[in-house]
Design an enzyme around this catalytic site. Structure first.
Site, mmCIF file in Angstrom:
data_model
loop_
_atom_site.group_PDB
_atom_site.id
_atom_site.type_symbol
_atom_site.label_atom_id
_atom_site.label_comp_id
_atom_site.label_asym_id
_atom_site.label_seq_id
_atom_site.Cartn_x
_atom_site.Cartn_y
_atom_site.Cartn_z
ATOM 1 N N GLY A 32 0.811 -1.214 0.000
ATOM 2 C CA GLY A 32 0.000 0.000 0.000
ATOM 3 C C GLY A 32 0.841 1.257 0.000
ATOM 4 C CG ASP A 54 5.000 -4.489 -0.042
ATOM 5 O OD1 ASP A 54 4.951 -3.422 -0.663
ATOM 6 O OD2 ASP A 54 4.253 -5.453 -0.287
ATOM 7 N N GLY A 69 1.900 -8.879 -8.190
ATOM 8 C CA GLY A 69 2.101 -7.634 -8.919
ATOM 9 C C GLY A 69 3.566 -7.447 -9.243
ATOM 10 C CG HIS A 71 0.049 0.205 -11.366
ATOM 11 N ND1 HIS A 71 -1.014 -0.533 -11.816
ATOM 12 C CD2 HIS A 71 0.374 -0.297 -10.156
ATOM 13 C CE1 HIS A 71 -1.338 -1.434 -10.894
ATOM 14 N NE2 HIS A 71 -0.498 -1.314 -9.876
#
Lengths: 400, 400
Positions: A153, A192, A220, A244
DNA sequence: CCAATTTAATTTGCTTTTCGAATTTAAGTT
DNA sequence: AACTTAAATTCGAAAAGCAAATTAAATTGG
């Protein structure tokens, strides 16, 4: 004085130097840091007195003359402190316990309920996990000097603030505080994505490189950057979102809601989605198994599966090349634990990347693949905490 | 001592602080740097004695009490040194001359033969340009304390080495040395992509921001990064090659020989190429004029031209979004001199970028457009040299 | 086996640099 | 003119580090 108390500064510097170089004689410390031998003697005496380092006999080497007074190696005193590191993932917490010198003491894995938890709940689970971890090594939670925690996050590491995490049911939680209250131990929180870079910096190739990027692939795609020997976090604390990065205008739909993300081509769910929608493969099995099916089909020559896998590789190479073009690092580390992603680490992919970077006379950056185990993340978290514990310990040294 | 001569270190620190904050009283310097007031007095006395700074009366402000001993502002002594900056482009050299405080003295532009030159030839042209520049201000070349030089290509700034440049007919030239031999003045070489970032850092928004990226569009697309208040150069010295970031797999052919580079969609030659190959436009006119034709056609509603220009905008937005996702900067500066690229700086493009970055609770980075003049590059070069001249001047101060 | 040699580590005395506290300075205020 | 306020300076002391001299611990050679 200008730079805070200076003596503390040189103590810190020498402690770090000893931690990084392993057993090292005083004269080399003087050489490498530029501090005079006299001062090295006096500062290391302080560190010895505080039992943060210790002298060990040096084994003779063939490459140095055996004459003269022999060098005495200094090393970090492993027993000075215990440090824990842990990473919270969707269904479990992985933990490691290490000594002050980074050596392994114990590790542990404990399940947690899937889905979002309240901060208090998660903190309680972490406390229980840490207790179990400490017990394995015959210790108590209170023996631990610092705990590094990695959370997926968006995390503001400096303030221990969690803007958002898939593990928590609330936004903008001062989770660092919550945790240290629950544990009664100093807690250092981080995103992380940075942990693996931290682990590499402290225990891996960071010993010889000061500018590198680390790419991790799990579900991911993550990334950490080390620039100038230091972990670089963005200014909003949301780590580097390599996954992304857009590789295709109006491309495939990503689970983040946008289109054309790298992740939407290389992540496990993307492979399965494509193969099942286009090819005749009906994949109702769980994702991890379905991925294996697709990869195996590609290997066996199934044309659809092959196209899907090949494109993933090409997209990945393109993303990597973009990173290299922008950062010009010395080194790119591809870190992962799962054999699943071998197709992305293949030589053909790396070759493809090399062809896509701007050519100059100097050689392209080195690319290495590190297949770390599952504890990689937790170890990075511990490495992160270790830095703070080192600094705290140095600050707490009493003067003679 | 550990950090070199410390007195020099605090002199340097205070001089930088004064340079950056403009006129500033001693007490604020003490506040901001953490150096004690006593030491600030003594160090600034040294700087005053060396005529690197000067006292100026402080105009009274409403927001601070008028009682007590009034503050005395310190500022950089403009006349202490002269610094020149220049950038070599394909057909001319642009030069500026500035004082030690960064104020403008003169500028000059001189044509050079197009195409590649020998190092000696280029150095001679630069010398002639500098002489003309100095003469304009009633000075002599030898009055200049340092010259910053921006060169396209791959430059190792630390060693003054040019691996390759479109301006030179040889590779691996120690051009810094060649130049300083020719000029008899200290020369500081850098890749031109970094110059604009340098200019922003020293004279522009760097005063209030420490992490930002600067994008420049001329013929190609360039980029500079400032991380932690410092210019970041890659490890191979080849600047950040944003223009050759890939935005499309196997896409349009770029002049670098690769496919899918951002530049191959947004550069002037790319626009013209597309519009002429697809649409019925026959564009045999020179590029700069042809670009205007395409842009005008797009504005007037020509569908082909419009598609081309729109795609350029989308590709640019995608490239920008990738940068933001990776770096998470506070600020993105779009710098350029030519109105030609207004279509890339349009609100729709920036909006498109915002939609492509990972969303978190914190606001997206600010985007500002800076339409600097032609001298932007040269000024950045001068800013680069200025840093060195500052350091040299501090080092040369005699003790009382 | 002992003296000479070699190299690492420590000690000693001194210099440099900075700081805290007290003092001085330059204004406004009463 | 005396008082107040706040910046700047001065002064003595302390901290930190260094160079040079000394000591320590080993090998080598006669």
């Amino acid at each position: 004085m200008v730079f805070g108390h200076q003596k503390i500064e040189s103590r810190r510097l020498l402690l770090r130097e000893i931690a990084q170089r392993g057993p090292v004689p005083r004269i080399d410390l003087a050489e490498h840091t530029g501090i005079s031998r006299a001062t090295v003697t006096s500062v290391t005496a302080d560190l010895l007195r505080g039992r943060l380092i210790e002298e060990v006999p040096r084994e003779s080497r063939s490459d140095e003359s055996a004459r003269g007074r022999p060098r005495v190696d200094l090393k970090i005193a492993g027993d000075a402190h215990l440090i824990a590191g842990l990473k919270v993932s969707d269904r479990s917490i992985s933990l490691v316990l290490m000594r002050f010198d980074g050596t392994h003491v114990a590790d542990h894995e404990c399940p947690i309920p899937t889905g979002r938890l309240t901060p208090i709940d998660l903190a309680t689970h972490i406390r229980d996990g840490l207790r179990a971890l400490a017990e394995k090594a015959g210790h108590d939670l209170s023996d631990i000097s610092g705990v590094g925690v990695g959370l997926a996050g968006v995390v503001d590491a400096d303030h221990g603030l969690v803007y958002w995490s898939p593990s928590l049911d609330q936004r903008n939680v001062p989770f660092g505080e919550v945790l240290s209250d629950t544990l009664g131990v100093a807690v250092y929180l981080d995103n992380d994505a940075n942990l693996v870079a931290m682990a590499e910096l402290t225990f891996g190739l960071g010993k010889s490189h000061s500018d590198f990027i680390v790419i991790t692939i799990e579900s991911g795609v993550g990334m950490g950057m080390v620039l100038g020997g230091q972990l670089y976090r963005g200014t909003r604390g949301c780590g580097a979102e390599f996954g992304h990065t857009k590789v295709h205008l109006d491309g495939a739909l990503c689970r983040c809601g946008q289109r054309g993300c790298l992740e939407a081509y290389v992540a496990d769910y993307a492979l399965v989605r494509e193969a099942s929608s286009v090819g005749g493969m009906s994949l109702t099995t769980p994702t991890s198994q379905a991925v294996s099916t697709v990869l195996k089909a590609a290997k066996d020559g199934d044309p659809t599966a092959r196209t899907v896998v090949e494109r993933a590789g090409k997209m990945f190479a393109m993303g990597l090349a973009n990173l290299v073009n922008i950062f010009d690092p010395e080194l790119v580390i591809l870190a992962g634990e799962q054999m699943q992603f071998d197709h992305l680490y293949a030589d053909t992919v790396i070759e493809e990347m090399r062809k896509s970077i701007v050519e100059i006379d100097k050689p392209a950056p080195e690319v290495v693949v590190h297949k770390w185990g599952n504890l990689m993340w937790a170890q990075g978290a511990a490495a992160y905490a270790l830095e703070f514990v080192q600094d705290t310990a140095v600050g707490a040294l009493e003067d003679a």
